[in-house]
Design an enzyme around this catalytic site. Structure first.
Site, PDB file in Angstrom:
ATOM      1  N   ASP A   1       0.844  -1.207   0.000  1.00 32.62           N
ATOM      2  CA  ASP A   1       0.000   0.000   0.000  1.00 32.62           C
ATOM      3  C   ASP A   1       0.880   1.258   0.000  1.00 32.62           C
ATOM      4  OD1 ASP A   1       0.907  -0.251   2.586  1.00 32.62           O
ATOM      5  OD2 ASP A   1      -1.076  -0.157   3.523  1.00 32.62           O
ATOM      6  N   SER A   2       2.194   1.065   0.094  1.00 32.89           N
ATOM      7  CA  SER A   2       3.131   2.176  -0.096  1.00 32.89           C
ATOM      8  C   SER A   2       2.977   2.775  -1.488  1.00 32.89           C
ATOM      9  CB  SER A   2       4.581   1.708   0.115  1.00 32.89           C
ATOM     10  OG  SER A   2       4.852   0.549  -0.645  1.00 32.89           O
TER      11      SER A   2
ATOM     12  N   ASP B   1      -1.166  -6.017  -0.515  1.00 29.83           N
ATOM     13  CA  ASP B   1      -1.560  -5.440   0.775  1.00 29.83           C
ATOM     14  C   ASP B   1      -3.065  -5.232   0.838  1.00 29.83           C
ATOM     15  OD1 ASP B   1       0.406  -5.096   2.673  1.00 29.83           O
ATOM     16  OD2 ASP B   1       1.133  -3.201   1.834  1.00 29.83           O
TER      17      ASP B   1
ATOM     18  N   LYS C   1      -1.520  -9.514   2.345  1.00 29.36           N
ATOM     19  CA  LYS C   1      -0.793  -9.169   3.572  1.00 29.36           C
ATOM     20  C   LYS C   1      -1.668  -8.282   4.445  1.00 29.36           C
ATOM     21  CE  LYS C   1       3.012  -6.333   3.515  1.00 29.36           C
ATOM     22  NZ  LYS C   1       2.588  -5.138   4.279  1.00 29.36           N
TER      23      LYS C   1
ATOM     24  N   GLU D   1      -1.839  -5.969   8.007  1.00 30.76           N
ATOM     25  CA  GLU D   1      -1.117  -5.333   9.110  1.00 30.76           C
ATOM     26  C   GLU D   1      -1.805  -5.664  10.427  1.00 30.76           C
ATOM     27  OE1 GLU D   1      -0.297  -1.159   8.758  1.00 30.76           O
ATOM     28  OE2 GLU D   1       0.707  -1.405   6.834  1.00 30.76           O
TER      29      GLU D   1
ATOM     30  N   GLU E   1       8.606  -5.002  10.498  1.00 30.24           N
ATOM     31  CA  GLU E   1       9.078  -3.691  10.022  1.00 30.24           C
ATOM     32  C   GLU E   1       9.553  -2.846  11.197  1.00 30.24           C
ATOM     33  OE1 GLU E   1       6.505  -1.608   7.305  1.00 30.24           O
ATOM     34  OE2 GLU E   1       7.715   0.213   7.400  1.00 30.24           O
TER      35      GLU E   1
END
Ligand code: KIV
Length: 245
Positions: free
Chosen positions: A25-26, A64, A93, A95, A162
């Protein structure tokens, strides 16, 4: 693993020795210029996953789940993950894990492989008060260890760690059976992930200590553009051979 967002870069990664692409999502920050990953939408993620999968159809592509998409209940999360899978992703993925443990299990039970993501979770930047190392105190470290255990127990096939102290990342990697993939988490994780644009040095202003710039992409691109402009201004481009007959 490299975070990449488009077909052209995906084709290059597919030619490389890398194991997987993360459509992170970056993308909201790197490609779309937003100030945080909170701006990644489902439509944005689906479009970039599809592009990456067209460029790298045989590579593992992890997508993401964007901001709050795992917090709207099992049905909504499954719907969102299914869209990413139908766009071509191999896995999604997520978070964090606290409060959405059942989403992990439900997705995996629905045939969707899940990668966890602990430590600094950029989607929670406003809660943790900035992009800073997580797990520095004993209490935080213990909490992270517990979360890593939960991620594994929920059935994730791997997890990103991270921005956590190297010693903590090493102990989590040793305690857990699933592979850990580090970013700013030292050398003892099973794998490493970087954003491809960072490794290529495209953003001259973004210099976190955990990123190694393998080329000065910003300088190379800038030089190439200026070279082209000067060639045009001096009638050096196009040359005879570049003119259609
Ligand atoms: O969005 C992303 O690129 C990521 C990596 C930094 C792990 O989540």
């Amino acid at each position: 693993m490299l975070a990449a967002y488009d077909a052209q870069m995906a084709r290059i990664v597919a030619e490389s020795e890398a194991d997987a692409i993360l459509v992170g999502d970056s993308v909201a920050m790197v490609v779309h210029g937003f100030p945080s990953t909170l701006h990644a939408t489902m439509d944005m993620m689906v479009a970039h996953v599809a592009a990456v999968c067209r460029g790298a159809p045989n590579l593992v592509v992890v997508a993401d789940m964007p901001f709050v998409s795992v917090r709207r209940g099992k049905a909504a999360a499954t719907e969102a993950a299914a869209r990413l899978m139908q766009a071509g992703a191999t896995a999604v993925k997520l978070e964090g894990v606290r409060g959405h443990e059942e989403v992990f299990a439900h997705l995996i039970g629905s045939g969707i492989p899940v990668m966890g993501h602990l430590g600094l979770m950029p989607q929670a930047v406003n809660v943790v008060g900035g992009y800073r190392i997580q797990g520095r105190t004993d209490a935080e470290a213990e909490r992270l260890r517990e979360e890593a255990r939960t991620v594994e127990e929920c059935g994730a096939f791997a997890m990103v760690l991270e921005c956590v102290p190297a010693a903590l990342a090493a102990s989590i990697a040793a305690e857990r059976e699933i592979p850990t993939i580090g970013i700013g988490a030292g050398r003892e994780t099973a794998g490493q992930v970087l954003v491809l644009a960072d490794l290529l040095g495209y953003d001259a202003r973004f210099r976190p200590s955990f990123v190694r710039r393998y080329v000065d992409g910003h300088g190379l691109v800038l030089d190439a553009i200026n070279h082209f402009v000067r060639d045009v201004r001096t009638a050096g481009f196009p040359a005879e051979t570049e003119v259609p007959a």
